[in-house]
Design a protein around this motif. Structure first.
Motif, mmCIF file in Angstrom:
data_model
loop_
_atom_site.group_PDB
_atom_site.id
_atom_site.type_symbol
_atom_site.label_atom_id
_atom_site.label_comp_id
_atom_site.label_asym_id
_atom_site.label_seq_id
_atom_site.Cartn_x
_atom_site.Cartn_y
_atom_site.Cartn_z
ATOM 1 N N ILE A 196 -6.490 1.596 6.473
ATOM 2 C CA ILE A 196 -7.487 2.488 5.867
ATOM 3 C C ILE A 196 -6.819 3.386 4.828
ATOM 4 C CG2 ILE A 196 -9.033 4.431 6.343
ATOM 5 C CD1 ILE A 196 -9.576 3.089 9.106
ATOM 6 N N GLY A 197 -5.654 3.933 5.163
ATOM 7 C CA GLY A 197 -4.925 4.774 4.217
ATOM 8 C C GLY A 197 -4.495 4.009 2.982
ATOM 9 N N ALA A 198 -4.046 2.772 3.171
ATOM 10 C CA ALA A 198 -3.647 1.941 2.031
ATOM 11 C C ALA A 198 -4.852 1.637 1.136
ATOM 12 C CB ALA A 198 -3.010 0.642 2.534
ATOM 13 N N HIS A 199 -5.985 1.394 1.769
ATOM 14 C CA HIS A 199 -7.221 1.147 1.007
ATOM 15 C C HIS A 199 -7.586 2.371 0.174
ATOM 16 C CE1 HIS A 199 -11.615 0.753 0.401
ATOM 17 N NE2 HIS A 199 -11.368 -0.558 0.378
ATOM 18 N N ALA A 200 -7.428 3.577 0.759
ATOM 19 C CA ALA A 200 -7.706 4.812 0.024
ATOM 20 C C ALA A 200 -6.775 4.970 -1.169
ATOM 21 C CB ALA A 200 -7.573 6.013 0.955
ATOM 22 N N ALA A 201 -5.582 4.376 -1.078
ATOM 23 C CA ALA A 201 -4.605 4.435 -2.171
ATOM 24 C C ALA A 201 -4.833 3.357 -3.220
ATOM 25 C CB ALA A 201 -3.191 4.328 -1.617
ATOM 26 N N GLY A 202 -5.894 2.594 -3.066
ATOM 27 C CA GLY A 202 -6.242 1.591 -4.071
ATOM 28 C C GLY A 202 -5.792 0.191 -3.763
ATOM 29 N N LYS A 203 -5.219 -0.025 -2.585
ATOM 30 C CA LYS A 203 -4.770 -1.372 -2.208
ATOM 31 C C LYS A 203 -5.907 -2.059 -1.447
ATOM 32 C CE LYS A 203 0.017 0.154 -2.013
ATOM 33 N NZ LYS A 203 0.329 -0.408 -3.345
ATOM 34 N N THR A 204 -6.570 -2.967 -2.115
ATOM 35 C CA THR A 204 -7.805 -3.527 -1.566
ATOM 36 C C THR A 204 -7.697 -4.999 -1.179
ATOM 37 O OG1 THR A 204 -8.568 -4.022 -3.819
ATOM 38 C CG2 THR A 204 -9.224 -1.895 -2.855
ATOM 39 N N THR A 205 -6.553 -5.627 -1.421
ATOM 40 C CA THR A 205 -6.386 -7.027 -1.049
ATOM 41 C C THR A 205 -5.519 -7.129 0.205
ATOM 42 O OG1 THR A 205 -4.387 -7.356 -2.371
ATOM 43 C CG2 THR A 205 -6.530 -7.668 -3.482
ATOM 44 N N LEU A 206 -5.620 -8.273 0.885
ATOM 45 C CA LEU A 206 -4.821 -8.497 2.088
ATOM 46 C C LEU A 206 -3.337 -8.417 1.762
ATOM 47 C CD1 LEU A 206 -4.627 -9.293 5.087
ATOM 48 C CD2 LEU A 206 -4.717 -11.700 4.350
ATOM 49 N N GLU A 207 -2.925 -9.005 0.661
ATOM 50 C CA GLU A 207 -1.520 -9.003 0.284
ATOM 51 C C GLU A 207 -1.022 -7.572 0.026
ATOM 52 O OE1 GLU A 207 -0.730 -11.292 -3.196
ATOM 53 O OE2 GLU A 207 1.440 -10.965 -3.127
ATOM 54 N N ALA A 208 -1.836 -6.795 -0.660
ATOM 55 C CA ALA A 208 -1.422 -5.425 -0.993
ATOM 56 C C ALA A 208 -1.334 -4.561 0.262
ATOM 57 C CB ALA A 208 -2.403 -4.818 -1.991
ATOM 58 N N ILE A 209 -2.278 -4.724 1.164
ATOM 59 C CA ILE A 209 -2.267 -3.934 2.400
ATOM 60 C C ILE A 209 -1.114 -4.360 3.294
ATOM 61 C CG2 ILE A 209 -3.545 -3.462 4.535
ATOM 62 C CD1 ILE A 209 -6.092 -3.454 2.851
ATOM 63 N N ASN A 210 -0.844 -5.663 3.389
ATOM 64 C CA ASN A 210 0.271 -6.140 4.217
ATOM 65 C C ASN A 210 1.619 -5.705 3.648
ATOM 66 O OD1 ASN A 210 -1.123 -7.289 6.313
ATOM 67 N ND2 ASN A 210 -1.192 -9.341 5.382
ATOM 68 N N SER A 211 1.676 -5.462 2.349
ATOM 69 C CA SER A 211 2.931 -4.975 1.769
ATOM 70 C C SER A 211 3.236 -3.563 2.257
ATOM 71 C CB SER A 211 2.851 -4.998 0.235
ATOM 72 O OG SER A 211 1.928 -4.019 -0.238
ATOM 73 N N VAL A 212 2.190 -2.818 2.631
ATOM 74 C CA VAL A 212 2.369 -1.486 3.204
ATOM 75 C C VAL A 212 2.660 -1.587 4.698
ATOM 76 C CG1 VAL A 212 1.248 0.740 3.637
ATOM 77 C CG2 VAL A 212 0.867 -0.444 1.460
ATOM 78 N N LEU A 213 1.947 -2.465 5.386
ATOM 79 C CA LEU A 213 2.099 -2.599 6.835
ATOM 80 C C LEU A 213 3.448 -3.195 7.228
ATOM 81 C CD1 LEU A 213 -1.482 -3.889 7.763
ATOM 82 C CD2 LEU A 213 -0.474 -1.726 8.484
ATOM 83 N N GLY A 214 3.970 -4.098 6.415
ATOM 84 C CA GLY A 214 5.214 -4.776 6.767
ATOM 85 C C GLY A 214 4.952 -5.986 7.656
ATOM 86 N N PRO A 215 5.934 -6.871 7.784
ATOM 87 C CA PRO A 215 5.758 -8.124 8.525
ATOM 88 C C PRO A 215 5.375 -7.921 9.983
ATOM 89 C CG PRO A 215 7.743 -8.208 7.191
ATOM 90 C CD PRO A 215 7.253 -6.796 7.128
ATOM 91 N N ALA A 216 5.899 -6.878 10.639
ATOM 92 C CA ALA A 216 5.638 -6.693 12.071
ATOM 93 C C ALA A 216 4.174 -6.344 12.351
ATOM 94 C CB ALA A 216 6.545 -5.603 12.629
ATOM 95 N N ASN A 217 3.515 -5.702 11.427
ATOM 96 C CA ASN A 217 2.136 -5.274 11.640
ATOM 97 C C ASN A 217 1.137 -5.943 10.703
ATOM 98 O OD1 ASN A 217 2.648 -3.178 13.672
ATOM 99 N ND2 ASN A 217 3.717 -2.122 12.007
ATOM 100 N N ALA A 218 1.581 -6.994 10.025
ATOM 101 C CA ALA A 218 0.743 -7.638 9.016
ATOM 102 C C ALA A 218 -0.560 -8.144 9.623
ATOM 103 C CB ALA A 218 1.513 -8.783 8.357
ATOM 104 N N LEU A 219 -1.618 -8.017 8.857
ATOM 105 C CA LEU A 219 -2.933 -8.506 9.272
ATOM 106 C C LEU A 219 -3.082 -9.972 8.920
ATOM 107 C CD1 LEU A 219 -5.071 -5.515 7.904
ATOM 108 C CD2 LEU A 219 -4.416 -5.913 10.277
ATOM 109 N N GLY A 220 -3.693 -10.744 9.832
ATOM 110 C CA GLY A 220 -3.912 -12.167 9.563
ATOM 111 C C GLY A 220 -5.053 -12.383 8.593
#
Length: 242
Positions: A196-220
């Motif tokens: 949600i925080g990444a989305h507020a920062a303008g990251k709206t794609t799965l790839e962009a959000i997973n770049s914030v989350l990192g591999p351990a918490n990446a969304l499928g």
């Protein structure tokens, strides 16, 4: 013989007169009745008083700056330079994990009937990830004491929250407080908070959000995300019956 017949006729006439008198007497008895009366003087009733005035102060609801102060587990609004949360100069009010706020509702007037305070909240947009995770919780309490754990409700259940006001109550600055909070450590939901925080920062794609989350918490996969909280709140006091 004629004389006897005359006497008989006289007797018959007298008997008929007596029968008519008896019938008339019985009729009078049949149509008579007992009558008693009493006079009730004029009585007066006035409408029960209802003079309720509601005001709300939203100054402490949201902020650009929050600071954790005292024993509370949550950071609360400050005027500027919040330590826990400090929004950029151009940002609107913000909310974040670990923050809380409140609005006070003050009722004045007299109600001579039993009443109930109810909330009706309509969300134009509610912060969430997917269809089930809505991190903001709400609580309505009498006075300004901190809510107990059982007072907290999901936003979808907020309209079910009511408080009773007993008949005959003189409401002089009667205060209720509506709180919100976003838990700091949501365990398995932390990655959704981050999304949600990444989305507020303008990251709206799965790839962009997973770049914030990192591999351990990446969304499928990426579900619907809202990072904006916009709502209308109506506070109502109305008469209720047992």
């Amino acid at each position: 013989m004629k004389m006897n017949e005359t006497k008989k006729k006289s007797l018959v006439i007298i008997a008929m007169v007596l029968m008519v008198a008896l019938v008339v007497g019985m009729g009078a008895m049949t149509y008579s009745r007992y009558v008693s009366s009493a006079q009730v003087n004029d009585t007066t009733a006035t409408a029960a008083q209802w003079g309720i005035v509601i005001t709300a102060n939203t100054d402490g609801l949201f902020s650009k700056d929050y600071t954790k102060d005292g024993g509370s587990a949550y950071a609360t609004k400050v005027a500027s330079n919040g330590v826990a949360v400090h929004a950029t100069a151009s940002a609107n009010n913000v909310v974040a994990p670990g923050t809380t706020g409140s609005t006070t509702i003050v009722i004045n007037g007299i109600t001579e009937v039993k009443a109930q305070l109810a909330l009706d909240i309509n969300f134009d947009s509610d912060i969430h990830y997917g269809t089930t995770y809505y991190p903001i919780q709400w609580a309505l309490v009498e006075g300004n004491a901190a809510p107990e754990e059982g007072d907290w409700k999901a936003s979808s259940a907020l309209s079910d929250v009511t408080l009773d006001i007993e008949a005959g109550t003189n409401l002089s600055n009667k205060t209720y407080t509506l709180y919100w909070r976003w838990a700091f450590d949501n365990g398995a939901n932390n990655k959704y908070d981050t999304a949600i925080g990444a989305h507020a920062a303008g990251k709206t794609t799965l790839e962009a959000i997973n770049s914030v989350l990192g591999p351990a918490n990446a969304l499928g996969s990426l579900e619907e995300i809202s990072s904006t909280l916009t709502f209308d709140l109506t506070v109502t006091v109305e008469q209720v019956q047992e």
